[in-house]
Motif scaffolding. Structure first.
Motif, PDB file in Angstrom:
ATOM      1  N   PRO A 604       0.828  -1.203   0.000  1.00  0.00           N
ATOM      2  CA  PRO A 604       0.000   0.000   0.000  1.00  0.00           C
ATOM      3  C   PRO A 604       0.868   1.261   0.000  1.00  0.00           C
ATOM      4  O   PRO A 604       1.907   1.296   0.674  1.00  0.00           O
ATOM      5  N   PRO A 605       0.471   2.303  -0.732  1.00  0.00           N
ATOM      6  CA  PRO A 605       1.260   3.541  -0.788  1.00  0.00           C
ATOM      7  C   PRO A 605       1.513   4.144   0.591  1.00  0.00           C
ATOM      8  O   PRO A 605       2.582   4.694   0.846  1.00  0.00           O
ATOM      9  N   GLU A 606       0.536   4.020   1.488  1.00  0.00           N
ATOM     10  CA  GLU A 606       0.698   4.609   2.817  1.00  0.00           C
ATOM     11  C   GLU A 606       1.716   3.862   3.672  1.00  0.00           C
ATOM     12  O   GLU A 606       2.152   4.367   4.717  1.00  0.00           O
ATOM     13  N   GLU A 607       2.115   2.644   3.251  1.00  0.00           N
ATOM     14  CA  GLU A 607       3.113   1.874   3.986  1.00  0.00           C
ATOM     15  C   GLU A 607       4.470   1.879   3.281  1.00  0.00           C
ATOM     16  O   GLU A 607       5.374   1.148   3.661  1.00  0.00           O
ATOM     17  N   THR A 608       4.589   2.708   2.248  1.00  0.00           N
ATOM     18  CA  THR A 608       5.805   2.747   1.436  1.00  0.00           C
ATOM     19  C   THR A 608       6.499   4.092   1.557  1.00  0.00           C
ATOM     20  O   THR A 608       5.843   5.140   1.530  1.00  0.00           O
ATOM     21  N   GLU A 609       7.792   4.060   1.725  1.00  0.00           N
ATOM     22  CA  GLU A 609       8.613   5.278   1.781  1.00  0.00           C
ATOM     23  C   GLU A 609       9.706   5.163   0.728  1.00  0.00           C
ATOM     24  O   GLU A 609      10.351   4.118   0.588  1.00  0.00           O
ATOM     25  N   THR A 610       9.900   6.242  -0.036  1.00  0.00           N
ATOM     26  CA  THR A 610      10.942   6.268  -1.064  1.00  0.00           C
ATOM     27  C   THR A 610      11.948   7.365  -0.740  1.00  0.00           C
ATOM     28  O   THR A 610      11.566   8.508  -0.474  1.00  0.00           O
ATOM     29  N   VAL A 611      13.212   6.995  -0.734  1.00  0.00           N
ATOM     30  CA  VAL A 611      14.298   7.950  -0.488  1.00  0.00           C
ATOM     31  C   VAL A 611      15.207   7.957  -1.706  1.00  0.00           C
ATOM     32  O   VAL A 611      15.628   6.892  -2.171  1.00  0.00           O
ATOM     33  N   VAL A 612      15.491   9.137  -2.223  1.00  0.00           N
ATOM     34  CA  VAL A 612      16.372   9.277  -3.383  1.00  0.00           C
ATOM     35  C   VAL A 612      17.674   9.947  -2.938  1.00  0.00           C
ATOM     36  O   VAL A 612      17.649  11.029  -2.342  1.00  0.00           O
ATOM     37  N   LEU A 613      18.785   9.280  -3.202  1.00  0.00           N
ATOM     38  CA  LEU A 613      20.111   9.799  -2.859  1.00  0.00           C
ATOM     39  C   LEU A 613      20.815  10.249  -4.144  1.00  0.00           C
ATOM     40  O   LEU A 613      21.095   9.429  -5.012  1.00  0.00           O
ATOM     41  N   LYS A 614      21.090  11.527  -4.259  1.00  0.00           N
ATOM     42  CA  LYS A 614      21.704  12.060  -5.483  1.00  0.00           C
ATOM     43  C   LYS A 614      23.184  12.383  -5.321  1.00  0.00           C
ATOM     44  O   LYS A 614      23.896  12.546  -6.302  1.00  0.00           O
ATOM     45  N   GLN A 615      23.633  12.537  -4.076  1.00  0.00           N
ATOM     46  CA  GLN A 615      25.030  12.878  -3.845  1.00  0.00           C
ATOM     47  C   GLN A 615      25.886  11.625  -3.939  1.00  0.00           C
ATOM     48  O   GLN A 615      25.562  10.581  -3.360  1.00  0.00           O
ATOM     49  N   SER A 616      26.977  11.696  -4.683  1.00  0.00           N
ATOM     50  CA  SER A 616      27.892  10.567  -4.828  1.00  0.00           C
ATOM     51  C   SER A 616      29.161  10.842  -4.047  1.00  0.00           C
ATOM     52  O   SER A 616      29.804  11.878  -4.235  1.00  0.00           O
ATOM     53  N   TYR A 617      29.535   9.921  -3.166  1.00  0.00           N
ATOM     54  CA  TYR A 617      30.695  10.117  -2.296  1.00  0.00           C
ATOM     55  C   TYR A 617      31.871   9.222  -2.650  1.00  0.00           C
ATOM     56  O   TYR A 617      33.001   9.503  -2.271  1.00  0.00           O
ATOM     57  N   ARG A 618      31.609   8.131  -3.344  1.00  0.00           N
ATOM     58  CA  ARG A 618      32.668   7.149  -3.588  1.00  0.00           C
ATOM     59  C   ARG A 618      33.827   7.745  -4.387  1.00  0.00           C
ATOM     60  O   ARG A 618      34.984   7.630  -4.018  1.00  0.00           O
ATOM     61  N   SER A 619      33.502   8.343  -5.509  1.00  0.00           N
ATOM     62  CA  SER A 619      34.527   8.745  -6.465  1.00  0.00           C
ATOM     63  C   SER A 619      34.894  10.217  -6.317  1.00  0.00           C
ATOM     64  O   SER A 619      34.134  11.020  -5.768  1.00  0.00           O
ATOM     65  N   THR A 620      36.069  10.563  -6.848  1.00  0.00           N
ATOM     66  CA  THR A 620      36.486  11.966  -6.873  1.00  0.00           C
ATOM     67  C   THR A 620      35.567  12.758  -7.806  1.00  0.00           C
ATOM     68  O   THR A 620      34.868  12.189  -8.658  1.00  0.00           O
ATOM     69  N   ARG A 621      35.601  14.077  -7.653  1.00  0.00           N
ATOM     70  CA  ARG A 621      34.776  14.923  -8.511  1.00  0.00           C
ATOM     71  C   ARG A 621      35.053  14.682 -10.000  1.00  0.00           C
ATOM     72  O   ARG A 621      34.098  14.534 -10.780  1.00  0.00           O
ATOM     73  N   PRO A 622      36.318  14.623 -10.463  1.00  0.00           N
ATOM     74  CA  PRO A 622      36.544  14.395 -11.895  1.00  0.00           C
ATOM     75  C   PRO A 622      35.945  13.072 -12.404  1.00  0.00           C
ATOM     76  O   PRO A 622      35.436  13.017 -13.524  1.00  0.00           O
ATOM     77  N   ILE A 623      35.994  12.028 -11.572  1.00  0.00           N
ATOM     78  CA  ILE A 623      35.423  10.746 -12.003  1.00  0.00           C
ATOM     79  C   ILE A 623      33.904  10.848 -12.095  1.00  0.00           C
ATOM     80  O   ILE A 623      33.286  10.384 -13.069  1.00  0.00           O
ATOM     81  N   VAL A 624      33.264  11.472 -11.093  1.00  0.00           N
ATOM     82  CA  VAL A 624      31.801  11.604 -11.114  1.00  0.00           C
ATOM     83  C   VAL A 624      31.363  12.497 -12.276  1.00  0.00           C
ATOM     84  O   VAL A 624      30.358  12.217 -12.948  1.00  0.00           O
ATOM     85  N   GLU A 625      32.099  13.577 -12.526  1.00  0.00           N
ATOM     86  CA  GLU A 625      31.751  14.450 -13.652  1.00  0.00           C
ATOM     87  C   GLU A 625      31.805  13.688 -14.972  1.00  0.00           C
ATOM     88  O   GLU A 625      30.990  13.921 -15.874  1.00  0.00           O
ATOM     89  N   PHE A 626      32.749  12.744 -15.091  1.00  0.00           N
ATOM     90  CA  PHE A 626      32.844  11.931 -16.300  1.00  0.00           C
ATOM     91  C   PHE A 626      31.713  10.897 -16.357  1.00  0.00           C
ATOM     92  O   PHE A 626      30.978  10.811 -17.348  1.00  0.00           O
ATOM     93  N   THR A 627      31.544  10.112 -15.306  1.00  0.00           N
ATOM     94  CA  THR A 627      30.558   9.018 -15.337  1.00  0.00           C
ATOM     95  C   THR A 627      29.137   9.543 -15.456  1.00  0.00           C
ATOM     96  O   THR A 627      28.284   8.884 -16.056  1.00  0.00           O
ATOM     97  N   SER A 628      28.865  10.722 -14.903  1.00  0.00           N
ATOM     98  CA  SER A 628      27.504  11.263 -14.988  1.00  0.00           C
ATOM     99  C   SER A 628      27.118  11.622 -16.420  1.00  0.00           C
ATOM    100  O   SER A 628      25.929  11.760 -16.729  1.00  0.00           O
TER     101      SER A 628
END
Length: 798
Positions: A604-628
């Motif tokens: 049921p929708p009332e029993e469901t929670e959705t969380v979206v994580l947009k920040q990437s921490y694993r890779s350096t900025r240059p790697i994330v800028e490339f992969t994105s």
């Protein structure tokens, strides 16, 4: 050293001193308890005499033994608890805490709170020196900047003001850095943590939890928690820390064995296995969906591995029957196929169920036709599983009568005569156990001995038959599933009745499926539907003890698998983590409903929670800028501001030159101190060939689908096995558009997944005439082309 730093170091010194005192006391206590346990075990049976003729003495002996067992059990519990406390204190000694908040409740003095991996009271037990990061008060640290704040406690909501939010990096009892911060965990701490070289396991960095991750960790309301996160956004880390929080929050009610994690592969289990122990908790149950299928089906079929299926999808494009197989993989993943099987089951409840003969000594005792007639004569309003149980009871009663009549048959006397010594003794012991209340020795009388041995022989003859009947083995379950495929018109009629069209390749799908099942080969796409069908027929073996199910890399599960898991764990709360941009399995190519949408539809929708994580921490900025730039919508991914070198592309004239370039890069990366380095290939076959070509004087480890441990060093690994794991440096073995590279649009997500495994350095290599199309266009501005001795052409072509 400024005044704040000095005062904080003084406090660290005081806390460490108290920890040392506690460690000394606990060490002595555990040693004494261990010695006492050894003495109890050593003397357990001393001075114990048993007189079986004297019931009073026997009762006293039993009471004495029971008392000693209870004392031993109590000492063991005490020792275990003290040992756990000792282990936690030793961890706290090096780094007592990572954060401090000063919170002032309305109308009250400022409360100073220090946060660590476990709680610690002072020597008088009057106040907390350290609060566990999972305590309600700790949510202030993760969720608020200095200013107005509120916290949920068991006594209700408390409002006030967060006066100070301070972070520490403490190693070996010394403060390395100290800084005050605002709304998110400070860049300084993340730089400290993320800048390190990776070891062979995921770490529990509770000091770096972000607000959205904290929302995942502390969710207690949702029956379904969906976490959609970019590569490197901390999904898995948050999920594991969620487990630690739940075990803390519901201590005494929830235990680790009531939580199960479905992970992508056995190596991933090794990778995450240290997180919970680091937080002072026992590990939950960990498995893969494939392991579960193997337990249920592996004895009856040769079961295909999902990675074998993926290898087929990646490499068999030119083989006969490829399009039909791929269409079958996609269709059997859908909710439409669930509906089709449900309709098929409703028809089988009325007609068409196949049964097997019950044979006794190579003669048919009850024929399949007789069983079918009895089953369908039962009231049709009774469910199929219950009708089968009634049929089993009928068969068992017939077997009981047949067993009695068999006692007088000639073969029984012959079998008694031929009993070997071992079987005779086994029969003797069995008969004595069955007649233990009698003092009579039946084996003193020859005729009585023969009678009892005859009963034993007949009973042993019928035992496996009765066992098969109880397991409902008289139902031909394979035939029930194959009925959908032996005649294509059967499924066509069912599909028409429910208004769900079949794939245009259905006849070829039927031919392929029937041929495989006829040879007892179970394709991966058939395994879950087949298991679903047999469970619906026999009655679902639901698991009611598991309270929480975590599904990592959930984007790779089919809608059918989600429907099955929902029935398997009907009362469990589910946490599903994934990234649709990393969907690499064959079934995901055409139908996104096989992803999170299908899972969400089950709750049921009332029993469901959705969380979206947009920040990437694993890779350096240059790697994330490339992969994105490799995926649609990738610009929404937010890189963490950690600098590093840009990804590189090295072009080679041929495969031999490519291997030389990769070997040179591996040696350079090792010299720079990188502890985990991966050469990621497209397929298992390419990985094996690359491992052979590269090893020479390098120590390389080939990772295969059966590999169960994750260790530091250089690994050569297929793309799909690298999912969920991170490495200091990644070398993409072949970034060309050739057959061994990434040339098809269907491989875009796979290529993205491969590149996002890199934490600090990403290097791409390519040989051939054309570069992967994913590296052409917008992505070109975010990597450097390395000059080589092979005079590589510009980036667009090789």
């Amino acid at each position: 050293m400024n005044l704040d730093h000095k005062l904080e170091q003084d406090r660290v010194d005081m806390v460490v001193k108290q920890i040392n005192t506690r460690i000394d006391a606990l060490s002595q206590q555990t040693a004494e308890t261990r010695d006492e346990m050894v003495d109890i075990r050593k003397n357990f049976w001393d001075e114990v005499t048993v007189n079986f003729e004297d019931s009073v003495e026997m009762a006293e002996t039993y009471a004495s033994l029971k008392q000693q067992a209870e004392i031993l059990s109590e000492r063991e519990r005490t020792h275990l608890q003290a040992a756990r406390q000792l282990k936690t204190l030793k961890k706290l000694k090096s780094s007592p805490y990572f954060g401090r908040i000063d919170f002032q409740e309305e109308g009250a003095p400022v409360d100073r709170v220090y946060l660590g991996i476990a709680s610690l009271r002072d020597s008088s037990d009057e106040r907390y020196l350290i609060y566990d990061w999972r305590a309600p008060i700790a949510s202030l640290y993760y969720d608020y900047p200095p200013g107005p704040a509120k916290v949920q406690t068991p006594m209700g909501t408390i409002s006030g003001e967060l006066k100070l939010k301070r972070q520490f990096v403490i190693r070996d009892g010394h403060i390395r850095s100290l800084f005050d911060t605002g709304v998110t965990i400070g860049d300084e701490l993340l730089q400290e943590v993320l800048g390190r070289q990776s070891d062979a396991a995921m770490k529990s960095i509770v000091g770096t939890i972000q607000r959205e991750q904290n929302r995942i960790i502390r969710d207690e309301r949702s029956r379904l928690l969906l976490v959609q996160g970019a590569a490197g956004s901390g999904k898995t880390s948050a999920a594991l820390q969620r487990v630690a929080y739940l075990l803390y929050r519901f201590r005494g009610i929830l235990s680790a064995d009531q939580i199960v994690l479905f992970s992508p592969n056995p190596m991933f289990n090794s990778y995450v296995s240290t997180v919970l122990p680091e937080l002072g908790e026992e590990n939950m149950q960990q498995t893969t969906f494939q392991e579960y299928l193997a337990i249920r089906l592996g004895k009856s079929f040769k079961l295909e591995n999902p990675y074998v299926q993926l290898e087929y999808a990646l490499t068999a494009e030119n083989e006969p029957g490829y399009e039909a197989r791929m269409a079958g993989i996609r269709y059997k993943a859908t909710t439409d196929f669930v509906t089709l099987i449900d309709r098929h089951l409703s028809v089988l409840g009325k007609e068409g169920m196949k049964f097997r003969d019950i044979a006794y000594r190579d003669d048919v005792f009850v024929s399949a036709a007789q069983i079918q007639a009895f089953f369908y004569a039962l009231d049709g309003s009774i469910s199929v599983p219950n009708r089968l149980r009634l049929t089993a009871e009928w068969l068992l009663s017939l077997l009981k009568e047949r067993q009695k009549s068999a006692l007088g048959e000639a073969w029984v006397d012959e079998a008694v005569e031929l009993l070997d010594k071992e079987t005779y003794l086994k029969a003797y012991q069995s008969i004595r156990r069955q007649n233990r209340k009698s003092r009579e020795d039946f084996f003193d009388d020859f005729d009585r001995e023969r009678e009892l041995l005859g009963q034993y022989v007949v009973q042993e003859q019928f035992k496996p038959i009765r066992a098969r009947v109880r397991k409902l083995a008289f139902v031909d379950l394979r035939a029930a599933y194959m009925k959908l495929f032996r005649d294509p018109s059967v499924a066509a009629g069912l599909a028409a009745s429910i208004g769900k069209p079949l794939p245009v390749e259905w006849e070829d799908i039927c031919k392929q499926t029937s041929e495989r099942l006829g040879n007892r080969l179970m394709a991966y796409e058939d395994a879950t539907p087949f298991l679903y069908l047999i469970e619906r027929i026999r009655g679902f073996q639901t698991n009611t003890s598991v309270r929480h199910v975590l599904i990592d890399e959930a984007q790779d599960y089919t809608a059918f698998q989600f429907a099955y898991l929902k029935r398997l764990f009907p009362f469990s709360r589910v946490t599903a983590l994934g990234d649709l941009n990393q969907s690499i399995n064959a079934h995901t190519a055409a139908d996104e409903s096989t992803g999170f949408t299908a899972l969400a539809a089950l709750y049921p929708p009332e029993e469901t929670e959705t969380v979206v994580l947009k920040q990437s921490y694993r890779s350096t900025r240059p790697i994330v800028e490339f992969t994105s730039r490799l995926i649609p919508g990738g610009k929404d991914i937010q890189p963490f501001n950690r600098d590093g070198s840009r990804p590189s592309l090295t072009a080679a004239a041929d495969e031999a030159a490519l291997n030389v370039s990769i070997r040179d890069r591996l040696k350079l990366l090792q010299a720079k101190g990188n502890r985990t380095i991966a050469v990621i290939c497209n397929t298992a076959a390419q990985s094996a060939a690359a491992h052979e070509a590269l090893r020479g004087d390098l120590k390389l480890r080939l990772i295969e689908k059966e590999t169960a441990s994750f260790e530091p060093g250089i690994v050569v690994i297929p793309s799909y096995l690298a999912k969920g794991v991170e490495f200091d440096a990644v070398l993409v073995y072949d970034a060309s558009a050739g057959s061994s590279g990434y040339g098809k649009e269907s491989e875009r997500r796979l290529f993205y997944t491969v590149c996002t495994r890199a934490m600090h350095e990403l290097h791409l290599f390519a040989a051939g005439e054309k570069l992967s199309p994913f590296l052409i266009g917008e992505a070109e501005a975010f990597y450097d082309v390395q000059g080589t001795q092979y005079n590589a052409p510009p980036a667009r072509t090789l």
